[in-house]
Design a protein around this motif. Sequence first.
Motif, PDB file in Angstrom:
ATOM      1  N   GLY A 168       0.778  -1.234   0.000  1.00 19.05           N
ATOM      2  CA  GLY A 168       0.000   0.000   0.000  1.00 19.05           C
ATOM      3  C   GLY A 168       0.808   1.281   0.000  1.00 19.05           C
ATOM      4  O   GLY A 168       0.221   2.362   0.085  1.00 19.05           O
ATOM      5  N   GLY A 198      -6.338   0.224   1.501  1.00 20.08           N
ATOM      6  CA  GLY A 198      -5.189   0.386   0.621  1.00 20.08           C
ATOM      7  C   GLY A 198      -3.938  -0.338   1.094  1.00 20.08           C
ATOM      8  O   GLY A 198      -3.026  -0.582   0.305  1.00 20.08           O
ATOM      9  N   HIS A 199      -3.890  -0.689   2.373  1.00 19.40           N
ATOM     10  CA  HIS A 199      -2.717  -1.367   2.955  1.00 19.40           C
ATOM     11  C   HIS A 199      -2.918  -2.871   3.056  1.00 19.40           C
ATOM     12  O   HIS A 199      -2.096  -3.558   3.667  1.00 19.40           O
ATOM     13  N   ARG A 207      -8.594   7.849   5.307  1.00 18.16           N
ATOM     14  CA  ARG A 207      -9.546   7.387   4.278  1.00 18.16           C
ATOM     15  C   ARG A 207      -8.960   6.218   3.491  1.00 18.16           C
ATOM     16  O   ARG A 207      -9.660   5.248   3.181  1.00 18.16           O
ATOM     17  N   ALA A 208      -7.667   6.295   3.169  1.00 14.30           N
ATOM     18  CA  ALA A 208      -7.029   5.219   2.408  1.00 14.30           C
ATOM     19  C   ALA A 208      -6.916   3.940   3.241  1.00 14.30           C
ATOM     20  O   ALA A 208      -7.094   2.834   2.722  1.00 14.30           O
ATOM     21  N   GLY A 231      -6.538  12.200   4.528  1.00 13.40           N
ATOM     22  CA  GLY A 231      -6.452  11.291   3.394  1.00 13.40           C
ATOM     23  C   GLY A 231      -5.877   9.935   3.739  1.00 13.40           C
ATOM     24  O   GLY A 231      -6.292   8.908   3.191  1.00 13.40           O
ATOM     25  N   ARG A 253      -0.561   3.560  -2.372  1.00 17.90           N
ATOM     26  CA  ARG A 253      -1.999   3.845  -2.288  1.00 17.90           C
ATOM     27  C   ARG A 253      -2.400   4.642  -1.058  1.00 17.90           C
ATOM     28  O   ARG A 253      -3.480   5.241  -1.042  1.00 17.90           O
ATOM     29  N   VAL A 254      -1.565   4.638  -0.037  1.00 15.28           N
ATOM     30  CA  VAL A 254      -1.903   5.293   1.226  1.00 15.28           C
ATOM     31  C   VAL A 254      -0.987   6.498   1.427  1.00 15.28           C
ATOM     32  O   VAL A 254       0.228   6.329   1.561  1.00 15.28           O
ATOM     33  N   ALA A 304     -10.247   2.383   3.309  1.00 16.34           N
ATOM     34  CA  ALA A 304     -10.545   1.760   2.005  1.00 16.34           C
ATOM     35  C   ALA A 304      -9.739   0.476   1.788  1.00 16.34           C
ATOM     36  O   ALA A 304      -9.953  -0.215   0.792  1.00 16.34           O
TER      37      ALA A 304
END
Length: 252
Positions: A96, A224-225, A218-219, A215, A99-100, A222
């Motif tokens: 992630g 992302g990790h 939020r990631a 943010g 993404r994070v 979601a």
Amino acid sequence: MTTILVTGGTGTLGRLVTERLRADGHEVRVLSRHAQPYAVDLRAGGSGLDTAVAGVDAVVHCASSPRGGDEQAARHLIEAARRTGVRHLVYISIVGVDRVPFGYYRTKLAVERLIEESGLGWTVLRTTQFHDLLVQLFQALAKPPVMPVPAGVADQPIEVAEVAGRLVELALGEPVGRAEDMGGPEVRSLESLARAYLAATGRRRPVVRVPLGGGAYRAFRAGGHLTPERAVGKGTFEEFLAARFGGGHHGR
């Protein structure tokens, strides 16, 4: 016999990588700020780094600090590896990081890019969080009478010894670029993991889900990790807790 340099070789992961390599009959050089004879601060570089790197078949780069300096350290390591003709640089990263938007993740991604563009043979392995990182988090969160956990966030913790075993496999092989991600066996809510920690340590705390902002949060919400499609780890968080804390009577 292969000669391998392990940076951060006295840390949680690096120590296990070192032990596994030595048990398999390989020569290991441990590089850290205080480990003789290769006591080197990677952030500073210097001639001691060239001495540590010279003649090794591969470097497993585990050294990292959330306090900063990882990019500078990676540049020094890459430069030394180029000068001394290292064939293979293996780096441990985190699922992630792309993404994070979390500060430490951004740094890990920047180091990945430095390695990819280094001109060296390279392998990057991204994994999910180690079990003991969650324990450190929960130890801090459990200090007040009420235990807050970020609402809506899951995690996929993995046994560090399994990651060490995979890094050894990769280091002894040819460079593969981005290796397949490695995730723990279960995706679990932080709340359920926190309750498992409390049960294992004998603490009694109400667990309260706390929404956060930003943010990165939020990631994380979601996922992302996480890498549920690569849930290849075997050891569960409860198994780790049982080995670490035993019967669960360790104070309130």
